[in-house]
Write a protein that holds these residues in place. Structure first.
Motif, mmCIF file in Angstrom:
data_model
loop_
_atom_site.group_PDB
_atom_site.id
_atom_site.type_symbol
_atom_site.label_atom_id
_atom_site.label_comp_id
_atom_site.label_asym_id
_atom_site.label_seq_id
_atom_site.Cartn_x
_atom_site.Cartn_y
_atom_site.Cartn_z
ATOM 1 N N PRO A 179 19.136 3.970 62.732
ATOM 2 C CA PRO A 179 19.491 3.551 64.099
ATOM 3 C C PRO A 179 20.972 3.214 64.260
ATOM 4 N N TYR A 180 21.621 2.868 63.167
ATOM 5 C CA TYR A 180 23.069 2.679 63.164
ATOM 6 C C TYR A 180 23.536 2.855 61.715
ATOM 7 N N PRO A 181 24.788 3.136 61.479
ATOM 8 C CA PRO A 181 25.227 3.557 60.136
ATOM 9 C C PRO A 181 25.439 2.401 59.159
ATOM 10 N N PHE A 182 24.375 1.617 58.925
ATOM 11 C CA PHE A 182 24.504 0.476 58.010
ATOM 12 C C PHE A 182 24.850 0.918 56.587
ATOM 13 N N ASP A 183 24.412 2.127 56.208
ATOM 14 C CA ASP A 183 24.670 2.603 54.858
ATOM 15 C C ASP A 183 26.150 2.872 54.624
ATOM 16 N N GLN A 184 26.918 3.047 55.678
ATOM 17 C CA GLN A 184 28.370 3.206 55.560
ATOM 18 C C GLN A 184 29.085 1.871 55.774
ATOM 19 N N ILE A 185 28.597 1.108 56.737
ATOM 20 C CA ILE A 185 29.250 -0.154 57.102
ATOM 21 C C ILE A 185 29.187 -1.167 55.966
ATOM 22 N N GLU A 186 28.015 -1.333 55.356
ATOM 23 C CA GLU A 186 27.821 -2.430 54.417
ATOM 24 C C GLU A 186 28.645 -2.287 53.141
ATOM 25 N N PRO A 187 28.646 -1.127 52.472
ATOM 26 C CA PRO A 187 29.532 -0.988 51.298
ATOM 27 C C PRO A 187 31.005 -1.165 51.660
ATOM 28 N N ASP B 15 24.074 -18.949 52.349
ATOM 29 C CA ASP B 15 25.180 -18.084 52.756
ATOM 30 C C ASP B 15 25.454 -18.216 54.247
ATOM 31 N N ILE B 16 24.410 -18.334 55.029
ATOM 32 C CA ILE B 16 24.592 -18.539 56.467
ATOM 33 C C ILE B 16 25.357 -19.834 56.714
ATOM 34 N N VAL B 17 24.945 -20.903 56.034
ATOM 35 C CA VAL B 17 25.621 -22.191 56.220
ATOM 36 C C VAL B 17 27.066 -22.111 55.738
ATOM 37 N N ALA B 18 27.302 -21.425 54.600
ATOM 38 C CA ALA B 18 28.663 -21.310 54.065
ATOM 39 C C ALA B 18 29.582 -20.590 55.051
ATOM 40 N N ARG B 19 29.122 -19.480 55.586
ATOM 41 C CA ARG B 19 29.954 -18.731 56.543
ATOM 42 C C ARG B 19 30.188 -19.559 57.810
ATOM 43 N N TYR B 20 29.164 -20.247 58.258
ATOM 44 C CA TYR B 20 29.283 -21.105 59.442
ATOM 45 C C TYR B 20 30.298 -22.227 59.205
ATOM 46 N N LYS B 21 30.206 -22.883 58.048
ATOM 47 C CA LYS B 21 31.102 -24.009 57.767
ATOM 48 C C LYS B 21 32.558 -23.547 57.645
ATOM 49 N N ARG B 22 32.778 -22.360 57.092
ATOM 50 C CA ARG B 22 34.159 -21.856 57.038
ATOM 51 C C ARG B 22 34.716 -21.713 58.445
ATOM 52 N N ALA C 4 24.304 -11.636 60.044
ATOM 53 C CA ALA C 4 24.505 -10.191 59.854
ATOM 54 C C ALA C 4 26.002 -9.919 59.725
ATOM 55 N N PRO C 5 26.598 -10.274 58.596
ATOM 56 C CA PRO C 5 28.062 -10.227 58.487
ATOM 57 C C PRO C 5 28.638 -8.815 58.487
ATOM 58 N N HIS C 6 27.916 -7.838 57.978
ATOM 59 C CA HIS C 6 28.459 -6.478 57.914
ATOM 60 C C HIS C 6 28.536 -5.867 59.311
ATOM 61 N N LEU C 7 27.426 -5.904 60.025
ATOM 62 C CA LEU C 7 27.348 -5.335 61.367
ATOM 63 C C LEU C 7 28.390 -5.967 62.285
ATOM 64 N N THR C 8 28.456 -7.298 62.276
ATOM 65 C CA THR C 8 29.370 -7.984 63.193
ATOM 66 C C THR C 8 30.827 -7.748 62.819
ATOM 67 N N SER C 9 31.119 -7.657 61.519
ATOM 68 C CA SER C 9 32.497 -7.378 61.111
ATOM 69 C C SER C 9 32.943 -5.997 61.584
ATOM 70 N N GLU C 10 32.040 -5.034 61.506
ATOM 71 C CA GLU C 10 32.364 -3.680 61.950
ATOM 72 C C GLU C 10 32.574 -3.633 63.471
ATOM 73 N N LEU C 11 31.687 -4.265 64.205
ATOM 74 C CA LEU C 11 31.835 -4.266 65.666
ATOM 75 C C LEU C 11 33.100 -5.008 66.091
ATOM 76 N N TRP C 12 33.398 -6.095 65.390
ATOM 77 C CA TRP C 12 34.617 -6.856 65.692
ATOM 78 C C TRP C 12 35.862 -5.990 65.460
ATOM 79 N N GLN C 13 35.862 -5.281 64.351
ATOM 80 C CA GLN C 13 36.998 -4.397 64.062
ATOM 81 C C GLN C 13 37.117 -3.309 65.123
ATOM 82 N N ASN C 14 35.996 -2.772 65.563
ATOM 83 C CA ASN C 14 36.022 -1.748 66.610
ATOM 84 C C ASN C 14 36.602 -2.305 67.914
ATOM 85 N N LEU C 15 36.222 -3.524 68.237
ATOM 86 C CA LEU C 15 36.774 -4.150 69.434
ATOM 87 C C LEU C 15 38.287 -4.335 69.300
ATOM 88 N N ASN C 16 38.712 -4.791 68.117
ATOM 89 C CA ASN C 16 40.148 -5.009 67.897
ATOM 90 C C ASN C 16 40.939 -3.706 68.051
#
Length: 878
Positions: free
Chosen positions: A7-15, A70-77, A779-791
Motif C-alpha cells: 500500500p506504500y513503499p515501506f520496504d524502501q522507506i524503512e531501511p 521507544d515511543i516514550v524515548a522519542r517523545y521525551k527527546r 511510526a518513525p519511518h513513515l513520518t520521517s519520509e513524509l516530513w522530508q517530502n514536505l520539506n
C-alpha cells in the motif's frame, strides 16, 4: 504481500531511515564533558530489561516493552530531554554452556552469533537506542567491574547500629570473615549432577531441572553467599518511595516476609542431659499450650543427634526422598503431608509436657530456624499433618464469631492456657512473650523469610570470582589483577564430583605456590545487578561509573555542581536542597520496563547491590529504579503462550517483511493496554497497516507513472474552526496517553484525526505537520519520509523530523462554544440545530422556528407554545 500490492513503499522507506539514523548517530545521549552536551537539558533515563540473546532470536512478544520505551524515548527527546535509552546483552548463562557441551564450540562464539541476530532484529524494528552504549555481560571490559563490585561487597560488613554497610577495616570485633557481606558457608542446595551445577528453586520443576529435565537432589555444598538479609528492613521499607505496581511491591514484601513474633526454646527430653535445645520462631506464642508435637526439617543438624536407633532406618530413607524435592514442592499447600517419627521427644516450656519430635519435609532448614512447634488446632498445615498421623489436637484459641475452633487461625480469646487464659490474642501474645523472657525460655524477635543469596554456580560460562584460597582461607586478589578471565577449555562438561568445570584448568587454578583460584563462578544475576549503571558510562576504564555521569543520570543536571567529596547519602541529602521536593525521587532510572518474570529476584538483587554501593559512597541515590512498568504477555494466535512445541511462535521478521516495521510497532501498542495479556493477530496487523496506508495516501498521491508525489490538497492555509479543534484535541489526547503509557488509545485518536481529514477538500499544512510529529514516536519511518517530502516541496525550512519540538495544545480551541440541540414538534424529533452556548432563550426559539424543515411543518398552523430545555432541546407545540 507482493511488491505490486504494497500500500506504500515501506520496504524502501524503512531501511533508508534506519541507515540515516545510524550514520548520523541521532539518538546518542552525550554525557557531561562530551561534545554537544547541554547542561540546561533535563535528563530522562528510560531502560528496558536487557535480554538474554538465545539462538532462537526474538518472537513478537519480546519487542512489546521495547516498543513502548521507544515511543516514550522519542517523545521525551521532542520535549527537550536528554534521553538515555540504551540496549545490551545479559549473555552469560546455562543454555550457551549446554550448547558448548554438546558441540565443543566455545560459549563466546555462540553468544556472539546470538547477539548479532538479536541486534539485527532490533535495528530492523527501528528502535532509537544509543548503540554507542551497547554492553555485553560476557565482555571482560564489563565483568571486570562486576568482579570489582563483588570485591566491594566482600570487603564490607553491615553495621547494624549505623544501618549501613561499611568497609571491613572499620570492624573492631574478632573474626571479620564472619561478618563480611560476602562469605562462604556449607548450605543445602539443589544439585543437578547432569548439568553439574547448583540450581535456584525456580529452576527446579517436579524434582527435575527446568533445562533438560534432569534429576535434582538436595545436598550440602560449600557455597559463596551474599548477606542480603542484613538489608531486609531497608529493602522492605524503602519500597514505599518507588512508583511500582502495588502487585510487584507485594511480591517483594512477601518474599522478604517480615514477621514479628517470639523465639522459644524446647529442650530435648532424655538424652543423657546433654542440653540439646530446639529453637522455634512463632508469630503466635499465645498458642504454645496447643503445641502437641514438633517438626524438624530433614536437613536439621539435630536430626542425627536425637534420632533413636529403632527409627534411624526410616529417617534415613525419608531424608533421601526429601533430598529429591525442591523447596517449592516441599511447601506446596495442596500436597499430601509426609513425615517420620524420630523416636525422640521435646519438652514444651510452658507446661513441661513431653511431645514427639517428627521429621517432615514441609519444614525447610532455610526458613526460620528449620524447626516448628505443631499447633494443629490453629494452623492449616499442622492440622493436615496431625490428622494424617493421629496426633493430638488441642484448642487454645476461641473464635469470637462462633466459628469452628479447629482450624481457626485468626485472633480470639486464649483458652486452656493457664498463664494467659481469657485474654484477647494480641494481649495474650504480649504477656506470654514477656513471661518467656523473664524465665529465659524465649524472647521477642523479628524474623524474615528472606534468606542470604546463594551466589556461586558450578559452571564455566560465568564470571570467575576474584578470590584465591591459601591455607584453606580465602582472600581477595588485588584490584589491578582484574578482570579474572576464564581459561579456554577443551571439555565443558561437569566433572560430576561437584567440582566446577574450571577445576579442569589446573595451570589457571594454581595462582601461586600456595594459592589456588576459586573455581566456582557467579550466577547470571550478577551481570544484571548493575548494568543500568554501566550504561551511564560504558567506556570508562578507571571507574565502574564516572562521578559526573552518575550524578547527571541518577539525579539530574542540578547535581553536577556537587563537590567531589560529597558522596552517597550525603550527596542525596545535598541534592534535596537543589531540587523541588516533588522532583527528587529515591530511584535513578526514570522508567524501567520489563516482564513480571523478574518481579522478585532480579529487582531485589539489583536493589541490594545498589544499596551497598550507595552506603560505600559510590552512588548518590538509594534506589536503582524509580518507576517500574511490567508489560503483559503476548500470546499466540491460539491464545496459548508462544513456544516451539506449540508451533505458535511468530517471528517479527516475517511480520516486517509483509507489513513493515511501523505497522509492527503500531500493532504491538494497539493490541490493548500495555500491562495486560493479549493474543497476537495477523489480521490486526493488517488493519493497522491499512491505517498507515491511509496516512500515506492522505499526503501522497500516485501519478500515472506509478510514482508517489505530494497531494495537491496540501495548502499553506490556517485550519478551519473544526480542524483546529480536532488538531488540538489530538495533541492533548496523544500527549496524555503517552505519559500514562496508554498507547492503544493514542493510536485510536490519531485514527479519528485521519478519518476526519481523508475527504477534506484542502489539507492545512500546519495541521498535517503537527499530526506527523504526534505519529512519529509510533511510526518513525513513515513520518520521517513524509516530513522530508514536505520539506522538499514546501521549503519552509523547519528542519528534520528529529529536530522537532512536541506541540502544545491550547485549551481555548478545545472549549465548546456551540451546542447541538434537538427540535421536536409535538414531542417528535424533527430537526437539529447548532447554536452558540451563549444564545438567549429567545434566540434559540427564533433559530429553531426558522429552519426550513420546521417552517414546512408549522406553515399555516398555530404555534401554541415553544418549550426550551437549555443546551438540549426545543419542543414546539402546534
Amino acid at each position: 504481500m507482493s511488491e505490486r500490492r504494497k500500500p506504500y513503499p515501506f520496504d524502501q522507506i524503512e531501511p533508508k531511515w534506519q541507515t540515516i539514523w545510524e550514520e548520523r548517530q541521532l539518538f546518542h545521549a552525550p554525557n557531561p564533558g562530551e561534545k554537544n552536551f547541554d547542561p540546561s537539558k533535563p535528563k530522562f533515563y528510560i531502560l528496558d530489561m536487557f535480554p538474554y540473546p538465545s539462538g532462537a532470536g526474538l518472537h513478537v512478544g519480546h519487542p512489546e516493552g521495547y516498543t513502548a520505551t521507544d515511543i516514550v524515548a522519542r517523545y521525551k527527546r521532542m520535549r527537550g530531554f536528554n534521553v538515555l535509552h540504551p540496549m545490551g546483552w545479559d549473555a552469560f548463562g546455562l543454555p550457551a554452556e549446554q550448547y558448548a557441551i554438546k558441540t565443543g564450540e566455545h560459549p563466546a562464539t555462540t553468544t556472539r552469533a546470538n547477539v548479532a541476530k538479536f541486534k539485527a532484529q532490533l535495528k530492523r524494528i527501528g528502535f532509537s537506542y544509543d548503540w554507542q552504549r551497547e554492553i555485553n555481560t560476557t565482555d571482560p571490559r564489563y565483568y571486570k567491574w562486576t568482579q570489582w563490585i563483588f570485591l566491594q561487597i566482600y570487603n564490607s560488613w553491615f553495621n547494624a547500629e549505623a544501618n549501613k554497610a561499611e568497609p571491613i577495616s572499620t570492624y573492631r570485633g574478632p573474626a571479620p570473615d564472619r561478618v563480611r557481606l560476602a562469605y562462604v558457608a556449607d548450605v543445602p542446595v539443589n544439585w543437578c549432577a547432569e548439568l553439574g551445577t547448583v540450581l535456584a528453586n525456580e529452576e527446579v520443576v517436579d524434582g527435575k531441572s527446568e533445562i533438560g529435565g534432569f534429576p535434582v537432589v538436595r545436598r550440602p555444598m560449600r557455597q559463596w553467599m551474599l548477606r542480603i538479609t542484613a538489608y531486609a528492613e531497608r529493602l522492605l521499607n524503602e519500597l514505599d518511595g518507588l512508583d511500582w505496581p502495588e502487585g510487584i511491591k507485594l511480591l517483594q514484601r512477601n518474599w522478604i516476609g517480615r514477621s514479628e513474633g517470639a523465639e522459644v526454646d524446647f529442650s530435648v527430653a532424655g538424652i543423657d542431659d546433654r542440653g540439646y535445645k530446639i529453637r522455634v520462631f512463632t508469630t503466635r506464642p499465645d498458642t504454645l499450650y496447643g503445641a502437641t508435637y514438633m517438626v524438624l526439617a530433614p536437613e536439621h543438624s539435630l536430626v542425627d543427634l536425637i534420632v533413636t536407633e529403632e527409627q534411624w532406618p526410616a529417617v534415613r530413607e525419608y531424608r533421601e526422598r526429601a533430598a529429591r524435592k525442591s523447596d517449592l514442592e516441599r511447601t506446596e499447600l495442596a500436597k499430601e503431608k509426609t513425615g517420620v517419627f524420630s523416636g525422640a521427644y521435646a519438652v514444651n516450656p510452658v507446661n513441661s509436657e513431653r511431645i514427639p519430635i517428627w521429621v517432615a519435609d514441609y519444614v525447610l532448614l532455610g526458613y526460620g530456624t528449620g524447626a516448628i512447634m505443631g499447633v494443629p488446632a490453629h494452623d492449616e498445615r499442622d492440622l493436615a499433618f496431625a490428622r494424617k498421623f493421629h496426633l493430638p489436637i488441642r484448642e487454645v484459641v476461641r473464635p469470637l464469631g462462633g466459628e469452628d475452633p479447629i482450624g481457626f487461625v485468626g485472633e480470639g480469646i486464649a483458652i486452656n492456657s493457664p498463664v494467659i487464659d481469657g485474654l484477647p490474642s494480641r494481649e495474650a501474645i504480649r504477656k506470654i512473650t514477656a513471661w518467656l523472657e523473664e524465665l529465659g525460655l524465649g524472647k521477642d524477635t523479628i524474623n524474615y523469610k528472606l534468606r542470604d543469596w546463594l551466589f556461586s554456580r558450578q559452571r564455566y560460562w560465568g564470571e570467575p570470582f576474584p578470590i584465591v584460597w591459601e591455607n584453606e582461607k580465602h582472600r581477595a586478589i588485588d584490584q589491578n589483577e582484574l578482570p579474572v578471565v576464564p581459561p579456554p577449555l577443551d571439555d565443558y562438561k561437569p566433572i560430576g564430583t561437584g567440582e566446577p568445570p574450571l577445576a579442569r584448568a589446573r595451570e589457571w587454578v594454581r595462582y601461586s605456590d600456595n594459592g589456588l583460584r576459586e573455581t566456582n563462578t557467579m550466577p547470571q544475576w550478577a551481570g544484571s545487578c548493575w548494568y543500568y549503571l554501566r550504561f551511564c558510562d560504558p567506556w570508562n576504564n578507571q571507574r565502574f561509573i564516572g562521578r559526573k555521569a552518575e550524578l547527571y543520570w541518577m539525579i539530574g543536571p542540578e547535581a553536577l555542581d556537587l563537590a567531589d567529596d560529597i558522596k552517597g547519602g550525603e550527596a542525596f541529602a545535598t541534592a534535596a536542597l537543589l531540587f523541588p521536593e516533588e522532583k527528587l525521587s529515591p530511584g535513578g532510572v526514570d522508567l524501567y520496563v520489563g516482564g513480571t518474570e523478574h518481579a522478585v529476584l532480579h529487582l531485589l538483587y539489583a536493589r541490594f547491590w545498589h544499596k551497598v554501593l550507595f552506603d560505600l559512597g559510590y552512588l548518590s541515590k538509594p534506589e536503582p529504579f524509580q518507576r517500574l512498568v511490567n508489560q503483559g504477555v503476548v500470546l499466540g494466535e491460539d491464545n496459548q503462550k508462544m513456544s516451539k512445541s506449540r508451533g505458535n511462535i511468530v517471528n517479527p521478521d516475517d511480520v516486517i517483511d509483509q507489513y513493515g516495521a511501523d505497522a509492527f510497532r503500531c500493532y504491538e501498542m494497539f493490541m490493548g493496554p500495555l500491562e495486560q495479556m493479549k493474543p497476537w493477530s495477523m489480521r490486526g496487523v493488517e488493519g493497522i497497516s491499512r491505517f498507515l496506508a491511509r496516512v500515506w495516501r492522505l499526503l501522497m498521491t500516485e501519478n500515472q507513472a506509478g510514482g508517489w508525489e505530494l497531494s495537491t490538497k496540501l495548502k499553506n492555509i490556517d485550519p478551519d474552526k473544526a480542524q483546529q479543534k480536532l488538531t488540538h484535541a489530538t495533541i492533548k489526547k496523544v500527549t496524555e496517553d503517552i505519559e500514562s503509557l496508554s498507547f492503544n488509545t493514542a493510536i485510536s485518536q490519531m485514527m479519528i484525526f485521519v478519518n476526519a481529514f481523508t475527504n477534506a477538500e484542502t489539507l492545512p499544512l500546519s495541521a498535517m505537520r503537527t499530526f506527523l510529529v504526534l505519529l512519529n514516536p509510533f511510526a518513525p519511518h513513515l513520518t520521517s519520509e513524509l516530513w522530508q517530502n514536505l520539506n522538499s516541496k514546501v521549503g519552509d525550512n523547519v528542519g528534520n523530523m528529529t529536530e522537532q519540538k512536541w506541540p502544545d495544545y491550547d485549551e481555548r480551541f478545545l472549549a465548546e462554544d456551540e451546542v447541538e440541540m434537538v427540535i421536536q414538534v409535538n414531542g417528535k424529533v424533527r430537526d437539529r440545530i447548532k447554536i452558540s452556548i451563549s444564545a438567549t432563550e429567545e434566540e434559540v426559539k427564533s433559530t429553531a422556528l426558522a429552519t426550513p424543515r420546521i417552517q414546512r411543518l408549522v406553515n399555516g398552523k398555530t404555534v401554541r407554545k415553544v418549550v426550551v430545555v437549555p443546551k438540549k432541546l426545543v419542543n414546539i407545540v402546534i
